[in-house]
Scaffold this motif. Structure first.
Motif, PDB file in Angstrom:
ATOM      1  N   TYR A  88       0.854  -1.183   0.000  1.00 52.74           N
ATOM      2  CA  TYR A  88       0.000   0.000   0.000  1.00 52.74           C
ATOM      3  C   TYR A  88       0.893   1.237   0.000  1.00 52.74           C
ATOM      4  O   TYR A  88       1.969   1.238   0.603  1.00 52.74           O
ATOM      5  N   VAL A  89       0.436   2.279  -0.659  1.00 49.69           N
ATOM      6  CA  VAL A  89       1.190   3.533  -0.700  1.00 49.69           C
ATOM      7  C   VAL A  89       0.341   4.648  -0.116  1.00 49.69           C
ATOM      8  O   VAL A  89      -0.808   4.846  -0.523  1.00 49.69           O
ATOM      9  N   VAL A  90       0.901   5.345   0.859  1.00 51.99           N
ATOM     10  CA  VAL A  90       0.265   6.560   1.368  1.00 51.99           C
ATOM     11  C   VAL A  90       0.877   7.720   0.593  1.00 51.99           C
ATOM     12  O   VAL A  90       2.098   7.859   0.516  1.00 51.99           O
ATOM     13  N   SER A  91       0.025   8.535   0.005  1.00 50.94           N
ATOM     14  CA  SER A  91       0.460   9.639  -0.842  1.00 50.94           C
ATOM     15  C   SER A  91       0.028  10.970  -0.243  1.00 50.94           C
ATOM     16  O   SER A  91      -1.086  11.100   0.266  1.00 50.94           O
ATOM     17  N   ALA A  92       0.914  11.953  -0.311  1.00 50.89           N
ATOM     18  CA  ALA A  92       0.573  13.306   0.152  1.00 50.89           C
ATOM     19  C   ALA A  92       1.146  14.329  -0.815  1.00 50.89           C
ATOM     20  O   ALA A  92       2.260  14.165  -1.330  1.00 50.89           O
ATOM     21  N   ILE A  93       0.364  15.370  -1.067  1.00 50.60           N
ATOM     22  CA  ILE A  93       0.794  16.472  -1.918  1.00 50.60           C
ATOM     23  C   ILE A  93       0.576  17.767  -1.151  1.00 50.60           C
ATOM     24  O   ILE A  93      -0.531  18.030  -0.680  1.00 50.60           O
ATOM     25  N   LYS A  94       1.647  18.533  -1.019  1.00 52.51           N
ATOM     26  CA  LYS A  94       1.514  19.825  -0.343  1.00 52.51           C
ATOM     27  C   LYS A  94       0.992  20.871  -1.327  1.00 52.51           C
ATOM     28  O   LYS A  94       1.297  20.803  -2.514  1.00 52.51           O
ATOM     29  N   GLU A 130       6.864  22.923  -5.147  1.00 50.31           N
ATOM     30  CA  GLU A 130       5.906  21.829  -5.069  1.00 50.31           C
ATOM     31  C   GLU A 130       6.580  20.695  -4.300  1.00 50.31           C
ATOM     32  O   GLU A 130       7.769  20.429  -4.504  1.00 50.31           O
ATOM     33  N   GLN A 131       5.800  20.027  -3.417  1.00 48.60           N
ATOM     34  CA  GLN A 131       6.346  18.925  -2.628  1.00 48.60           C
ATOM     35  C   GLN A 131       5.406  17.720  -2.657  1.00 48.60           C
ATOM     36  O   GLN A 131       4.187  17.869  -2.549  1.00 48.60           O
ATOM     37  N   TYR A 132       6.021  16.541  -2.798  1.00 45.99           N
ATOM     38  CA  TYR A 132       5.271  15.292  -2.884  1.00 45.99           C
ATOM     39  C   TYR A 132       5.902  14.270  -1.932  1.00 45.99           C
ATOM     40  O   TYR A 132       7.117  14.269  -1.730  1.00 45.99           O
ATOM     41  N   ALA A 133       5.069  13.396  -1.360  1.00 46.82           N
ATOM     42  CA  ALA A 133       5.580  12.384  -0.426  1.00 46.82           C
ATOM     43  C   ALA A 133       4.850  11.067  -0.620  1.00 46.82           C
ATOM     44  O   ALA A 133       3.640  11.032  -0.885  1.00 46.82           O
ATOM     45  N   LYS A 134       5.599   9.971  -0.475  1.00 47.05           N
ATOM     46  CA  LYS A 134       5.038   8.622  -0.530  1.00 47.05           C
ATOM     47  C   LYS A 134       5.591   7.808   0.635  1.00 47.05           C
ATOM     48  O   LYS A 134       6.748   7.977   1.017  1.00 47.05           O
ATOM     49  N   LYS A 150       4.513   0.560  -9.721  1.00 48.76           N
ATOM     50  CA  LYS A 150       3.626   1.396 -10.532  1.00 48.76           C
ATOM     51  C   LYS A 150       3.669   2.851 -10.058  1.00 48.76           C
ATOM     52  O   LYS A 150       3.504   3.130  -8.874  1.00 48.76           O
ATOM     53  N   PRO A 151       3.888   3.797 -10.978  1.00 50.89           N
ATOM     54  CA  PRO A 151       3.829   5.220 -10.605  1.00 50.89           C
ATOM     55  C   PRO A 151       2.428   5.593 -10.144  1.00 50.89           C
ATOM     56  O   PRO A 151       1.437   5.022 -10.622  1.00 50.89           O
ATOM     57  N   ILE A 152       2.324   6.541  -9.240  1.00 51.37           N
ATOM     58  CA  ILE A 152       1.006   6.988  -8.783  1.00 51.37           C
ATOM     59  C   ILE A 152       0.633   8.345  -9.367  1.00 51.37           C
ATOM     60  O   ILE A 152      -0.475   8.825  -9.150  1.00 51.37           O
ATOM     61  N   GLY A 153       1.578   8.966 -10.101  1.00 55.61           N
ATOM     62  CA  GLY A 153       1.227  10.174 -10.828  1.00 55.61           C
ATOM     63  C   GLY A 153       1.695  11.486 -10.257  1.00 55.61           C
ATOM     64  O   GLY A 153       1.292  12.542 -10.741  1.00 55.61           O
ATOM     65  N   HIS A 154       2.555  11.472  -9.236  1.00 54.81           N
ATOM     66  CA  HIS A 154       3.111  12.730  -8.734  1.00 54.81           C
ATOM     67  C   HIS A 154       3.994  13.367  -9.811  1.00 54.81           C
ATOM     68  O   HIS A 154       4.622  12.663 -10.608  1.00 54.81           O
ATOM     69  N   VAL A 175      16.383   2.981  -7.508  1.00 55.62           N
ATOM     70  CA  VAL A 175      15.132   3.725  -7.563  1.00 55.62           C
ATOM     71  C   VAL A 175      15.089   4.505  -8.874  1.00 55.62           C
ATOM     72  O   VAL A 175      16.125   4.926  -9.398  1.00 55.62           O
ATOM     73  N   LYS A 176      13.894   4.658  -9.392  1.00 58.37           N
ATOM     74  CA  LYS A 176      13.711   5.465 -10.594  1.00 58.37           C
ATOM     75  C   LYS A 176      12.999   6.744 -10.204  1.00 58.37           C
ATOM     76  O   LYS A 176      12.005   6.712  -9.474  1.00 58.37           O
ATOM     77  N   VAL A 177      13.505   7.870 -10.670  1.00 59.97           N
ATOM     78  CA  VAL A 177      12.893   9.164 -10.385  1.00 59.97           C
ATOM     79  C   VAL A 177      12.227   9.666 -11.667  1.00 59.97           C
ATOM     80  O   VAL A 177      12.868   9.729 -12.719  1.00 59.97           O
ATOM     81  N   LEU A 178      10.951   9.990 -11.548  1.00 60.83           N
ATOM     82  CA  LEU A 178      10.198  10.510 -12.683  1.00 60.83           C
ATOM     83  C   LEU A 178       9.832  11.967 -12.447  1.00 60.83           C
ATOM     84  O   LEU A 178       9.469  12.358 -11.331  1.00 60.83           O
ATOM     85  N   PHE A 179       9.939  12.758 -13.496  1.00 66.49           N
ATOM     86  CA  PHE A 179       9.493  14.145 -13.462  1.00 66.49           C
ATOM     87  C   PHE A 179       8.558  14.356 -14.647  1.00 66.49           C
ATOM     88  O   PHE A 179       8.943  14.148 -15.796  1.00 66.49           O
TER      89      PHE A 179
END
Length: 256
Positions: A88-94, A130-134, A150-154, A175-179
């Motif tokens: 499970y992934v907990v996602s947060a977007i500031k 912009e800040q994102y957290a998983k 699977k990416p979650i779309g941040h 780890v793969k970093v996506l922008f």
């Protein structure tokens, strides 16, 4: 003082869990408590208001997304209940925003939570952020599940390419970093673990390669934090409001 002032703004957002790998009882299920980190001192630092967050969600192994309504107290500690095993992934977007640091005619420093628009003073720092957290939680027996890939779309997102819950001391976690959904080439990546430092220090620093992949050496057990950071000059549509664009993403998990 200028360095301290700029540092005071550059808070980082991350998500902690009281149990990163809860077991699942056939009758009662399983649970954990998530709580937020905000600042410089991992695992906890400053309080964070729920109003400052744009979104908080729980992503199930099958991709289903459910909104989380945190308790409005302390570090926004919230109980999550699970019925089925898996990742499970907990996602947060500031909420995004502008920040400006400037010096007036008397040499005094001022902070402005907003764009540089209308200021004639000397600008020390002016950015849009912009800040994102998983947070990756392994619930029960998730051996056959690889939904964490699977990416979650941040906009900026860190994706582990191996199951971190099966790593041993000395191994590498790629780890793969996506922008914007594409590999973030030569992006700065930092990592640390709980207990490494009580300051703003990271145990490991590296960069992604031309494919957006970085390798983090696991040098300790326990909860870990990985942070990716991208800074770039302001785009044409924002250059009247700021000088720099700043994107940050974090990923937390546990190494058994």
């Amino acid at each position: 003082y200028l360095l301290m002032s700029a540092r005071a703004f550059s808070h980082t957002l991350w998500i902690n869990a009281s149990d990163y790998s809860p077991e699942v009882d056939p009758k009662y299920g399983g649970n954990t408590v998530i709580y937020f980190g905000w600042g410089h001192h991992y695992p906890v630092d400053s309080f964070l208001s729920v109003e400052s967050l744009e979104d908080i969600s729980l992503i199930y192994p099958d991709g289903k997304m459910e909104k989380i309504v945190p308790e409005k107290r302390g570090f926004l500690a919230t109980i999550l209940n699970f019925k089925q095993p898996g990742f499970y992934v907990v996602s947060a977007i500031k909420k995004p925003g502008f920040y400006t640091l400037f010096v007036d005619s008397k040499g005094e420093i001022h902070h402005k939570i907003g764009p540089k628009t209308g200021l004639n003073e000397e600008i020390i720092l002016s950015l849009y952020y912009e800040q994102y957290a998983k947070c990756l939680i392994k619930v029960g027996d998730a051996e056959e599940n690889n939904s964490f890939l699977k990416p979650i779309g941040h906009k900026l997102e860190i994706i582990p390419l191996k199951n971190p819950y099966k790593l041993n001391y000395g191994e590498f976690l790629p780890v793969k970093v996506l922008f914007n959904g594409k590999p973030a080439r030569y992006c700065k990546v930092y990592a640390t673990y709980m207990g490494f430092s009580v300051g703003d220090d990271y145990a490991y620093a590296t960069s992604t390669d031309e494919n957006g992949i970085a390798k983090i050496r696991i040098i300790h057990w326990g909860p870990h934090l990985i942070k990716a950071e991208i800074k770039m000059p302001a785009s044409d549509d924002l250059k009247d409001k700021c000088n720099e664009l700043h994107y940050t993403a974090t990923l937390t998990f546990e190494v058994p």
